[in-house]
Motif scaffolding. Structure first.
Motif, PDB file in Angstrom:
ATOM      1  N   GLY A 389      40.706  13.956  27.715  1.00 21.21           N
ATOM      2  CA  GLY A 389      41.250  14.716  28.832  1.00 21.21           C
ATOM      3  C   GLY A 389      40.455  14.505  30.108  1.00 21.21           C
ATOM      4  N   GLY A 390      39.131  14.407  29.976  1.00 18.11           N
ATOM      5  CA  GLY A 390      38.302  14.097  31.136  1.00 18.11           C
ATOM      6  C   GLY A 390      38.612  12.720  31.682  1.00 18.11           C
ATOM      7  N   LEU A 391      38.839  11.768  30.805  1.00 13.84           N
ATOM      8  CA  LEU A 391      39.218  10.422  31.234  1.00 13.84           C
ATOM      9  C   LEU A 391      40.594  10.421  31.893  1.00 13.84           C
ATOM     10  N   ASN A 392      41.502  11.232  31.374  1.00 16.60           N
ATOM     11  CA  ASN A 392      42.833  11.356  31.976  1.00 16.60           C
ATOM     12  C   ASN A 392      42.716  11.886  33.401  1.00 16.60           C
ATOM     13  N   GLU A 393      41.983  12.980  33.545  1.00 15.70           N
ATOM     14  CA  GLU A 393      41.808  13.575  34.866  1.00 15.70           C
ATOM     15  C   GLU A 393      41.044  12.635  35.798  1.00 15.70           C
ATOM     16  N   GLY A 394      40.000  11.979  35.272  1.00 16.05           N
ATOM     17  CA  GLY A 394      39.244  11.026  36.067  1.00 16.05           C
ATOM     18  C   GLY A 394      40.096   9.858  36.528  1.00 16.05           C
ATOM     19  N   THR A 395      41.002   9.392  35.658  1.00 17.06           N
ATOM     20  CA  THR A 395      41.903   8.299  36.029  1.00 17.06           C
ATOM     21  C   THR A 395      42.731   8.668  37.246  1.00 17.06           C
ATOM     22  N   SER A 396      43.236   9.897  37.281  1.00 20.14           N
ATOM     23  CA  SER A 396      44.028  10.328  38.436  1.00 20.14           C
ATOM     24  C   SER A 396      43.181  10.450  39.691  1.00 20.14           C
ATOM     25  N   ASP A 397      41.938  10.901  39.554  1.00 17.91           N
ATOM     26  CA  ASP A 397      41.046  10.933  40.718  1.00 17.91           C
ATOM     27  C   ASP A 397      40.752   9.518  41.216  1.00 17.91           C
ATOM     28  N   ILE A 398      40.531   8.604  40.279  1.00 10.92           N
ATOM     29  CA  ILE A 398      40.213   7.216  40.639  1.00 10.92           C
ATOM     30  C   ILE A 398      41.376   6.565  41.385  1.00 10.92           C
ATOM     31  N   PHE A 399      42.580   6.677  40.839  1.00  7.48           N
ATOM     32  CA  PHE A 399      43.716   6.039  41.489  1.00  7.48           C
ATOM     33  C   PHE A 399      44.178   6.818  42.724  1.00  7.48           C
ATOM     34  N   GLY A 400      44.001   8.151  42.727  1.00  3.48           N
ATOM     35  CA  GLY A 400      44.290   8.911  43.936  1.00  3.48           C
ATOM     36  C   GLY A 400      43.392   8.477  45.079  1.00  3.48           C
ATOM     37  N   ARG A 499      35.162  -1.623  45.478  1.00  4.79           N
ATOM     38  CA  ARG A 499      36.216  -0.754  44.947  1.00  4.79           C
ATOM     39  C   ARG A 499      37.393  -1.555  44.392  1.00  4.79           C
ATOM     40  N   ASP A 500      37.760  -2.648  45.039  1.00  2.00           N
ATOM     41  CA  ASP A 500      38.923  -3.422  44.586  1.00  2.00           C
ATOM     42  C   ASP A 500      38.741  -3.945  43.165  1.00  2.00           C
ATOM     43  N   LYS A 501      37.578  -4.505  42.894  1.00  2.00           N
ATOM     44  CA  LYS A 501      37.318  -5.016  41.546  1.00  2.00           C
ATOM     45  C   LYS A 501      37.204  -3.873  40.539  1.00  2.00           C
ATOM     46  N   ALA A 502      36.583  -2.774  40.958  1.00  2.91           N
ATOM     47  CA  ALA A 502      36.454  -1.622  40.062  1.00  2.91           C
ATOM     48  C   ALA A 502      37.826  -1.077  39.681  1.00  2.91           C
ATOM     49  N   LEU A 503      38.761  -1.049  40.630  1.00  4.30           N
ATOM     50  CA  LEU A 503      40.124  -0.599  40.333  1.00  4.30           C
ATOM     51  C   LEU A 503      40.815  -1.531  39.343  1.00  4.30           C
ATOM     52  N   GLN A 504      40.641  -2.849  39.542  1.00  2.00           N
ATOM     53  CA  GLN A 504      41.250  -3.807  38.618  1.00  2.00           C
ATOM     54  C   GLN A 504      40.748  -3.597  37.191  1.00  2.00           C
ATOM     55  N   ILE A 505      39.458  -3.374  37.052  1.00  2.00           N
ATOM     56  CA  ILE A 505      38.868  -3.193  35.722  1.00  2.00           C
ATOM     57  C   ILE A 505      39.380  -1.914  35.079  1.00  2.00           C
ATOM     58  N   TRP A 506      39.428  -0.815  35.847  1.00  2.26           N
ATOM     59  CA  TRP A 506      39.886   0.453  35.262  1.00  2.26           C
ATOM     60  C   TRP A 506      41.358   0.378  34.870  1.00  2.26           C
ATOM     61  N   TYR A 507      42.178  -0.232  35.718  1.00  2.00           N
ATOM     62  CA  TYR A 507      43.607  -0.335  35.422  1.00  2.00           C
ATOM     63  C   TYR A 507      43.857  -1.175  34.175  1.00  2.00           C
ATOM     64  N   LYS A 508      43.154  -2.309  34.068  1.00  2.00           N
ATOM     65  CA  LYS A 508      43.357  -3.167  32.900  1.00  2.00           C
ATOM     66  C   LYS A 508      42.920  -2.446  31.627  1.00  2.00           C
ATOM     67  N   ALA A 509      41.801  -1.727  31.701  1.00  2.00           N
ATOM     68  CA  ALA A 509      41.336  -0.981  30.529  1.00  2.00           C
ATOM     69  C   ALA A 509      42.345   0.095  30.147  1.00  2.00           C
ATOM     70  N   LEU A 510      42.866   0.809  31.139  1.00  2.00           N
ATOM     71  CA  LEU A 510      43.845   1.867  30.874  1.00  2.00           C
ATOM     72  C   LEU A 510      45.092   1.317  30.213  1.00  2.00           C
ATOM     73  N   THR A 511      45.587   0.196  30.711  1.00  2.00           N
ATOM     74  CA  THR A 511      46.874  -0.319  30.258  1.00  2.00           C
ATOM     75  C   THR A 511      46.788  -1.200  29.017  1.00  2.00           C
ATOM     76  N   THR A 512      45.592  -1.687  28.679  1.00  2.00           N
ATOM     77  CA  THR A 512      45.518  -2.593  27.524  1.00  2.00           C
ATOM     78  C   THR A 512      44.482  -2.209  26.471  1.00  2.00           C
ATOM     79  N   TYR A 513      43.534  -1.314  26.791  1.00  2.00           N
ATOM     80  CA  TYR A 513      42.483  -0.995  25.821  1.00  2.00           C
ATOM     81  C   TYR A 513      42.313   0.495  25.525  1.00  2.00           C
ATOM     82  N   PHE A 514      42.756   1.375  26.398  1.00  2.00           N
ATOM     83  CA  PHE A 514      42.653   2.807  26.124  1.00  2.00           C
ATOM     84  C   PHE A 514      43.825   3.249  25.251  1.00  2.00           C
TER      85      PHE A 514
END
Length: 555
Positions: A389-400, A499-514
């Motif tokens: 749940g913390g990761l879920n909420e953090g994901t929204s803060d990151i992409f927001g 930030r651009d690279k950090a966003l790419q890494i988080w998005y790929k992890a969310l969509t393919t590894y989480f």
């Protein structure tokens, strides 16, 4: 003096909803089709990263869905699933190099398996490259006969909702499921409790009950609260894409999946009335208690438009579900409602007008945060409880935050502050700080064994701090006029990769590894895998991910 009830409301701000439609058939499979390569914004003009996602045409998506569905029996056999298990395709991602990541839900003897989701990784040549599972346990239960009645499960769920502050609660029935979200899989009931939470937010509490003992196993909210040319209140004068001509226009954005903005006129149900206008100029730039005020609508429409464009430009994602379909927004919800929420069941965003009905919660990072809960629901489906749940909420803060920087709006410059425009605290301070989360008085700067016991808006601090360190590094820094000073748990120095690279890494992890049950340790592994895929296992980016996680005490 702050009351416990008010304190609970302050914790809940900017949470938003993550209701998951069990068994939804979205996308899937492996087949040829038209796709375009995604290029990170910090690498324009360069060849796309081999492991970056591509955009699939509608025809290619349809083909992928059909192929994946046709192959589910063979896929299940290769995965060693039991005779009673079946797979349901939820999502698919294809990389530039042809690698396909297909996300599945599972059923057992026809029952949904909650916490049984998995992602199959396949090379362009069709060779298996591994599988990421929410649970390693074999899906099997001793009996499909429940010892507890559905009525008892419903009663327990209503009681749980009332304990959490829900009013006018009623169970919408109990369905039999297999619970695999923790420990040994068991036969269970999932009960959804409707009604209202005590601040007026619609309630969708999901309660999982052991069908043999009646013991509550798990609970999460399906709707989580949020605080959250157009003349907007927060973003100045902006261009809005509308529909119509002559003397009749509507806030309909046909270029972004048909997104529409509706007026609830202080109601709390239904779609509301579509905003119309004669001169195609929306709002006054000032808040108003008038339920017909267009200013909040202009902010909401602008937030939806910028969020759509952020996902499209940054990740080649076309809409929340990546299917080209726009959500819709509702403004002027309730009266003096100091909140906003995303609801998967209506695929819509809803904004209250705040205190005195003149502080609408329609700021840009709130909009990006809300819709990103929908993206999480459509992909990893992170359970809104504990560390996931913390990761879920953090994901929204990151992409927001990503949306805010992407918009590059002079009236609302990008920053690593959450909710700084809506002034919920009444003193001009933001809701959350990514460089040092504990500055809000409750969020965790670093991981500890008890962090999963915190409210998810506080446990998300670990993810937010990681993202800041990965993007900007440790120590002092000034960005767009805001001063930051980010520490590390061990006193180490972390050098950011941008930030651009950090966003790419988080998005790929969310969509393919989480998966639905990913915790912080698993998030570390997932982001390292994503960094390796995108930039290489010996890259500076990979090493920075490891260093940033160490900086927040995740190893």
């Amino acid at each position: 003096m702050t009351t416990p009830r008010y304190a609970r409301h302050k914790r809940s701000y900017l949470a938003i909803a993550t209701a998951v439609a069990a068994g939804a058939l979205l996308t899937g499979g492996l087949t040829a089709g038209t796709a375009s390569a995604q290029v990170p914004s910090d690498q324009a003009g360069q060849a796309p990263l081999a492991a970056a996602p591509t955009t699939l045409s509608a025809a290619a998506r349809t083909s992928l869905i059909q192929k994946a569905q046709a192959d589910i029996a063979e896929t299940g056999r290769r995965l060693g699933l039991g005779a009673k298990e079946k797979l349901i395709v939820k999502d698919v991602v294809r990389d530039v190099d042809g690698t396909v990541h297909t996300r599945y839900e599972r059923t057992y003897a026809g029952l949904p398996v909650l916490g049984g989701d998995l992602v199959v990784h396949t090379s362009k040549a069709g060779k298996s490259e591994g599988v990421t599972k929410a649970t390693k346990a074999a899906i099997k239960v001793a009996s499909l006969k429940a010892q507890v009645t559905p009525a008892k499960a419903e009663k327990l769920a209503v009681s749980a909702a009332r304990t959490l502050g829900s009013t006018k609660s009623a169970a919408d029935g109990a369905r039999k499921v297999v619970w695999a979200g923790s420990g040994k899989p068991v036969l269970a009931y999932e009960t959804v409790v409707g009604g209202l939470q005590d601040d007026g937010t619609p309630n969708q509490l999901h309660v999982i009950t052991d069908a043999a003992t009646g013991k509550k196993l798990f609970e999460y909210q399906g709707i989580e609260n949020a605080t959250g040319t157009g003349k907007t209140l927060y973003s100045g004068t902006v261009e809005l894409t509308t529909s119509g001509s002559g003397s009749s226009y509507t806030l309909t954005d046909a270029s972004r999946g048909g997104h529409k903005t509706y007026n609830l006129k202080h109601g709390t149900s239904g779609t509301g009335t579509l905003f119309t206008d004669a001169d195609n100029t929306w709002g006054t730039g000032a808040a108003s208690s008038d339920a017909n005020d267009q200013t909040a609508a202009a902010d909401a429409a602008y937030g939806a438009q910028e969020t759509w464009d952020f996902y499209k430009s940054t990740f080649n994602r076309t809409g929340i579900k990546n299917d080209g379909v726009g959500a819709y927004s509702r403004v002027h919800y309730g009266s003096n409602y100091v909140n906003a929420f995303w609801d998967d069941s209506c695929f819509c965003m809803t904004y209250g007008d705040g205190s005195g009905n003149n502080h609408p919660l329609t700021a840009l990072d709130v909009a990006g945060h809300e819709m990103s809960h929908g993206v999480t629901s459509a992909t990893a489906g992170l359970n809104y409880s504990g560390e996931s749940g913390g990761l879920n909420e953090g994901t929204s803060d990151i992409f927001g935050t990503g949306v805010e920087f992407y918009a590059d709006n002079a009236s609302d410059k990008g920053d690593y502050l959450i909710g700084e425009k809506i002034d919920i605290n009444g003193d001009g301070s933001p809701l959350r700080y990514m460089d040092k989360p504990s500055k809000d008085g409750g969020s965790a700067d670093y991981w500890s064994s008890g962090v999963g016991n915190k409210d998810v808006h506080y446990s998300s601090g670990v993810a937010n701090h990681f993202f800041y360190l990965l993007s900007e590094g440790s120590g002092k820094k000034t960005i767009n006029g805001v001063d930051y000073d980010s520490p590390t748990s061990d006193g180490s120095t972390v050098t950011g990769i941008g930030r651009d690279k950090a966003l790419q890494i988080w998005y790929k992890a969310l969509t393919t590894y989480f998966t639905s049950t990913t915790n912080y340790k698993q998030a570390r592994a997932g982001t390292l895998s994503a960094a390796s895929d995108l930039y290489g296992a010996d890259s500076t980016e990979y090493k920075a991910v490891a260093a940033a996680w160490s900086g927040v005490n995740v190893s």
